[in-house]
Design an enzyme around this catalytic site. Structure first.
Site, PDB file in Angstrom:
ATOM      1  N   HIS A   1       7.058   1.955  -7.760  1.00  0.00           N
ATOM      2  CA  HIS A   1       6.037   2.890  -8.249  1.00  0.00           C
ATOM      3  C   HIS A   1       6.046   2.769  -9.777  1.00  0.00           C
ATOM      4  O   HIS A   1       7.105   2.544 -10.373  1.00  0.00           O
ATOM      5  CB  HIS A   1       6.376   4.349  -7.965  1.00  0.00           C
ATOM      6  CG  HIS A   1       6.546   4.723  -6.530  1.00  0.00           C
ATOM      7  ND1 HIS A   1       7.708   4.541  -5.837  1.00  0.00           N
ATOM      8  CD2 HIS A   1       5.697   5.344  -5.665  1.00  0.00           C
ATOM      9  CE1 HIS A   1       7.577   5.013  -4.608  1.00  0.00           C
ATOM     10  NE2 HIS A   1       6.367   5.500  -4.465  1.00  0.00           N
TER      11      HIS A   1
ATOM     12  N   ASP B   1       8.841   4.758 -11.305  1.00  0.00           N
ATOM     13  CA  ASP B   1      10.241   4.350 -11.076  1.00  0.00           C
ATOM     14  C   ASP B   1      10.686   3.433 -12.200  1.00  0.00           C
ATOM     15  O   ASP B   1      11.819   3.480 -12.647  1.00  0.00           O
ATOM     16  CB  ASP B   1      10.461   3.466  -9.837  1.00  0.00           C
ATOM     17  CG  ASP B   1       9.790   3.921  -8.596  1.00  0.00           C
ATOM     18  OD1 ASP B   1       9.672   5.127  -8.414  1.00  0.00           O
ATOM     19  OD2 ASP B   1       9.405   3.043  -7.788  1.00  0.00           O
TER      20      ASP B   1
ATOM     21  N   GLU C   1      -0.100   4.014   3.761  1.00  0.00           N
ATOM     22  CA  GLU C   1       1.171   4.265   4.457  1.00  0.00           C
ATOM     23  C   GLU C   1       1.129   5.633   5.127  1.00  0.00           C
ATOM     24  O   GLU C   1       1.121   6.664   4.459  1.00  0.00           O
ATOM     25  CB  GLU C   1       2.320   4.206   3.440  1.00  0.00           C
ATOM     26  CG  GLU C   1       3.676   4.418   4.080  1.00  0.00           C
ATOM     27  CD  GLU C   1       4.821   4.238   3.093  1.00  0.00           C
ATOM     28  OE1 GLU C   1       4.709   3.406   2.168  1.00  0.00           O
ATOM     29  OE2 GLU C   1       5.823   4.951   3.242  1.00  0.00           O
TER      30      GLU C   1
ATOM     31  N   HIS D   1       8.720   7.547   9.277  1.00  0.00           N
ATOM     32  CA  HIS D   1       7.468   8.304   9.321  1.00  0.00           C
ATOM     33  C   HIS D   1       6.899   8.300  10.743  1.00  0.00           C
ATOM     34  O   HIS D   1       6.334   9.293  11.192  1.00  0.00           O
ATOM     35  CB  HIS D   1       6.449   7.711   8.348  1.00  0.00           C
ATOM     36  CG  HIS D   1       6.910   7.739   6.917  1.00  0.00           C
ATOM     37  ND1 HIS D   1       6.170   7.215   5.891  1.00  0.00           N
ATOM     38  CD2 HIS D   1       8.045   8.229   6.357  1.00  0.00           C
ATOM     39  CE1 HIS D   1       6.820   7.378   4.753  1.00  0.00           C
ATOM     40  NE2 HIS D   1       7.964   7.988   5.010  1.00  0.00           N
TER      41      HIS D   1
ATOM     42  N   ASP E   1       7.751  -0.608   6.049  1.00  0.00           N
ATOM     43  CA  ASP E   1       8.824   0.005   5.273  1.00  0.00           C
ATOM     44  C   ASP E   1       9.963   0.201   6.261  1.00  0.00           C
ATOM     45  O   ASP E   1       9.961   1.127   7.082  1.00  0.00           O
ATOM     46  CB  ASP E   1       8.370   1.336   4.659  1.00  0.00           C
ATOM     47  CG  ASP E   1       7.702   1.135   3.308  1.00  0.00           C
ATOM     48  OD1 ASP E   1       7.510  -0.039   2.907  1.00  0.00           O
ATOM     49  OD2 ASP E   1       7.386   2.136   2.647  1.00  0.00           O
TER      50      ASP E   1
ATOM     51  N   ASP F   1      15.432   8.350   5.601  1.00  0.00           N
ATOM     52  CA  ASP F   1      15.296   7.004   5.005  1.00  0.00           C
ATOM     53  C   ASP F   1      16.594   6.207   5.021  1.00  0.00           C
ATOM     54  O   ASP F   1      17.024   5.659   3.997  1.00  0.00           O
ATOM     55  CB  ASP F   1      14.802   7.116   3.552  1.00  0.00           C
ATOM     56  CG  ASP F   1      13.350   7.525   3.450  1.00  0.00           C
ATOM     57  OD1 ASP F   1      12.610   7.378   4.439  1.00  0.00           O
ATOM     58  OD2 ASP F   1      12.944   7.997   2.372  1.00  0.00           O
TER      59      ASP F   1
ATOM     60  N   ASP G   1      12.536   0.509   2.502  1.00  0.00           N
ATOM     61  CA  ASP G   1      12.318   1.823   1.898  1.00  0.00           C
ATOM     62  C   ASP G   1      13.429   2.728   2.435  1.00  0.00           C
ATOM     63  O   ASP G   1      13.200   3.590   3.293  1.00  0.00           O
ATOM     64  CB  ASP G   1      10.919   2.352   2.252  1.00  0.00           C
ATOM     65  CG  ASP G   1      10.545   3.537   1.381  1.00  0.00           C
ATOM     66  OD1 ASP G   1      11.412   4.009   0.638  1.00  0.00           O
ATOM     67  OD2 ASP G   1       9.380   3.974   1.450  1.00  0.00           O
TER      68      ASP G   1
END
Ligand code: XLS
Ligand code: NI
Ligand code: NI
Length: 441
Positions: free
Chosen positions: A105, A108, A236, A275, A300, A313, A343
């Site tokens: 990102h 980040d 996503e 997710h 991911d 995660d 991820d």
């Protein structure tokens, strides 16, 4: 002033494939990048990618406690200089790991400034080092994205905010993140609607918010053409967290949204395992839904914890999961722009830098083993044959007529009046098939 970091992982040698009998924790047991499977190298099948946010920015805090991560290369400031140093550490890590891709990102990699202008400048200064390190190592950018969820301005959402200024800020941020992704040769760009959803419907005009989300995506499509960015756009899906309901809740919801707003041809999906499970689906389900719409772009790769129920995660280590993922990816003919993007974050208790290696090695090995198993199942052919047989009544006679659109209600009735009753069903053989899969695991 930050001291220049020479080597953050001096004691770690490049991770090598040593085979399944190796007891070396810093070696691959299954991931053998050059090995050919179904005519393609493991490296090209898997296209592993390291995420910048979890691996290099996550302090390992949780709602009950502060971060625990020990990252000796950090100088404790939010300066551009520290961010530039960190890029070198990140590339040393990825190089030693042997990961061909990474993802980030905007926020980040570079610190947010007091104004948009300052933030953009910070990003340019860090992107310069990203570019140099990509050049030096050959590591490539799988996808870039904009963080439209951390800053307080996005409390009500970004594209779906009630505040038009916030939309304009978000659009500007996406514009810049797309430019940087393009400059760095990124193969894709992801839209995760971090706070595009709602906490309560009492204060929400859902239709208006969805129209605005589509507006932002159309602007992105236009801008992509304008700058000549050829990378793949991804959406996503995620059903909840941080909002109570996120608009891009699962693959089916995303596909419907994209179709409704005439965006489907411009987007594919980037599916994340945790997710999928938060949405009450399996990853295999989400992959099948996406493949059916020719819209599976990238994954991911991570996993959740069935007993915790939030987006933990975690790194994927379950061979059943990775086998299912690889069966789906082989079925669709492999990734084009996408890859297996970790991820995932190490646990709060795994706070030493070396844990980053253990985590990624485990994930890569689990996917490599999943790939081998999936290829063996395909080579064996019994699973595919079973499914083909199960639907064989559709290959001829009334089935073929219905499938091709040549049969009406009248035809069905005429056929059945003559026949008297439907042919007997055969068993679904779930247990037999589960046993069959176990032969390969
Ligand atoms: C968070 C998301 C995020 C996206 C990129 O849950 O997975 O990390 O992948 O914005
Ligand atoms: Ni993700
Ligand atoms: Ni997640």
């Amino acid at each position: 002033m930050a001291k220049a970091v020479k080597s953050a992982f001096a004691k770690v040698k490049p991770i090598a494939y040593e085979g399944p009998d190796s007891k070396n924790p810093l070696a691959f047991k299954h991931y053998n990048p050059e090995e050919i499977i179904e005519g393609k190298s493991m490296e090209d099948h898997l296209r592993f990618s390291v995420v910048y946010w979890h691996t290099f920015r996550n302090p390992l805090s949780d709602p009950f406690g502060a971060g625990t991560a020990l990252r000796p290369w950090e100088d404790g400031t939010d300066s551009v200089r520290n961010a530039q140093n960190r890029v070198k550490v990140a590339f040393e890590f990825m190089e030693k790991l042997g990961a061909p891709y990474y993802a980030f990102h905007d926020r980040d990699v570079a610190p947010e400034g007091a104004t948009l202008k300052q933030s953009n400048r910070n990003l340019d200064l860090v992107a310069k080092v990203l570019d140099e390190e990509q050049e030096r190592t050959g590591i490539k950018l799988l996808w870039g994205t904009a963080n439209l969820f951390s800053h307080p301005r996005y409390a009500h959402g970004a594209a779906t905010s009630c505040n038009a200024d916030v939309f304009a800020y978000a659009a500007s941020q996406v514009k810049k993140a797309m430019e940087v992704t393009h400059e760095l040769g990124g193969e894709g760009y992801t839209f995760w609607g971090g706070r595009e959803g709602y906490a309560t419907l009492y204060n929400t005009d859902m239709k208006r918010e969805l129209d605005h989300l589509a507006r932002l995506l159309h602007m992105a499509v236009d801008y992509k053409k304008k700058i000549g960015f050829k990378g793949q756009f991804y959406i996503e899906p995620k059903p909840k967290e941080p909002t109570k309901h996120q608009y891009d809740s699962d693959a089916a919801a995303c596909l419907n949204f994209l179709r409704e707003y005439d965006l489907l041809e411009h987007f594919k999906l980037n599916l994340e395992t945790n997710h999928a499970t938060l949405a009450g689906h399996t990853m295999a389900h989400e992959m099948d839904v996406s493949i059916g719409a020719n819209a599976l772009g990238s994954i991911d790769a991570n996993t959740g914890d069935a007993l915790l129920g939030w987006d933990t995660d975690q790194f994927p280590t379950d061979f059943y999961l990775t086998t299912q993922c690889m069966l789906a990816i082989l079925k669709m003919g492999g990734f084009t722009t996408g890859g297996v993007n970790f991820d995932a974050k190490v646990r709060r208790e795994s706070f030493e830098p070396i844990d980053l290696f253990h985590a990624h090695i485990g994930g890569m090995d689990a996917f490599a083993r999943g790939l081998r198993i999936a290829a063996a199942i395909r080579e064996d052919g019994r699973l595919e044959e079973f499914v083909k047989d199960r639907y064989s009544s559709w290959d001829e006679g009334i089935g073929a007529k219905i499938e091709s659109g040549k049969a009406s209600f009248d035809d069905c009735e005429k056929y059945m009046l003559k026949k008297g009753n439907a042919a007997k069903n055969t068993s679904g053989r779930q247990e037999y098939l589960e046993n069959l899969i176990n032969e390969f695991i």
